[in-house]
Design a protein around this motif. Structure first.
Motif: not given
Length: 197
Positions: A36-51
């Motif tokens: 589950x955390x690995x799925x979340x990490x991959x979704x973050x790469x696709x959708x999350x903008x950070x500094x």
């Protein structure tokens, strides 16, 4: 020094993330909860903008693409916990549990911003609302957020209580929506990123 990827490289990276999410979902469906955390990490790469990094959908200028949403509409008058992406089922011997719907017929299109940041998919027992972004960023350790699920209990007819932890199944359903949203999409054609070969 930041590495700048060109359009074909970014398209390939996004395709790879989607393939890996699908593989991880298959593992989860076989009973491997630790993915589950690995799925979340991959979704973050696709959708999350950070500094530190720009989301793949932002880099590829794919924010115009709608997403499939399967969440029920939150009723703010409701006195119970709201778990919008899941179905509640009773299993003999195990009690009540939430499970991902994984149902294509329940999908409807919404904007990416609505899907990722605005739509409440969980409201906990303290009335705290969670969006997909909040849940996913918390699990991927990009947001110092505590998912408060301590008060989520369900009583059966005999008065027996079951504590329900809906987060893994919620992530599974988010991944299902994401994969269905991008299925059959020609990323190279849809991308508004200009590329000179």
């Amino acid at each position: 020094m930041k590495t700048i990827l060109n359009k074909p490289e970014l398209v390939s990276l996004l395709q790879q993330q989607l393939i890996e999410i699908e593989t991880l979902c298959e593992e989860y469906d076989k009973g491997t909860d630790v993915v589950i955390p690995a799925i979340a990490e991959k979704i973050v790469v696709i959708f999350h903008n950070s500094h530190q990094a720009k989301a793949l959908v932002s880099q590829l200028k794919l924010s115009h693409l709608d997403m499939y949403c399967s969440s029920e509409i939150y009723d703010f008058k409701s006195l119970t916990n709201f778990i919008g992406l899941l179905k509640l089922a009773h299993h003999a011997g195990r009690g009540w549990s939430y499970s991902a719907k994984l149902d294509r017929s329940a999908l409807r299109r919404v904007s990416q911003e609505n899907w990722w940041n605005n739509k409440k998919v969980i409201v906990d027992s303290d009335g705290i609302a969670f969006t997909r972004a909040k849940i996913i960023k918390s699990l991927a350790n990009t947001d110092p957020l505590v998912l408060n699920t301590s008060g989520w209990t369900v009583k059966d007819a005999e008065g027996n209580k079951s504590t329900i932890y809906p987060i893994p199944e919620t992530v599974r359903q988010i991944a299902f929506e994401l994969l269905e949203s991008f299925r059959g999409v020609d990323l190279d054609t849809e991308s508004k990123l200009h590329y000179k070969s």
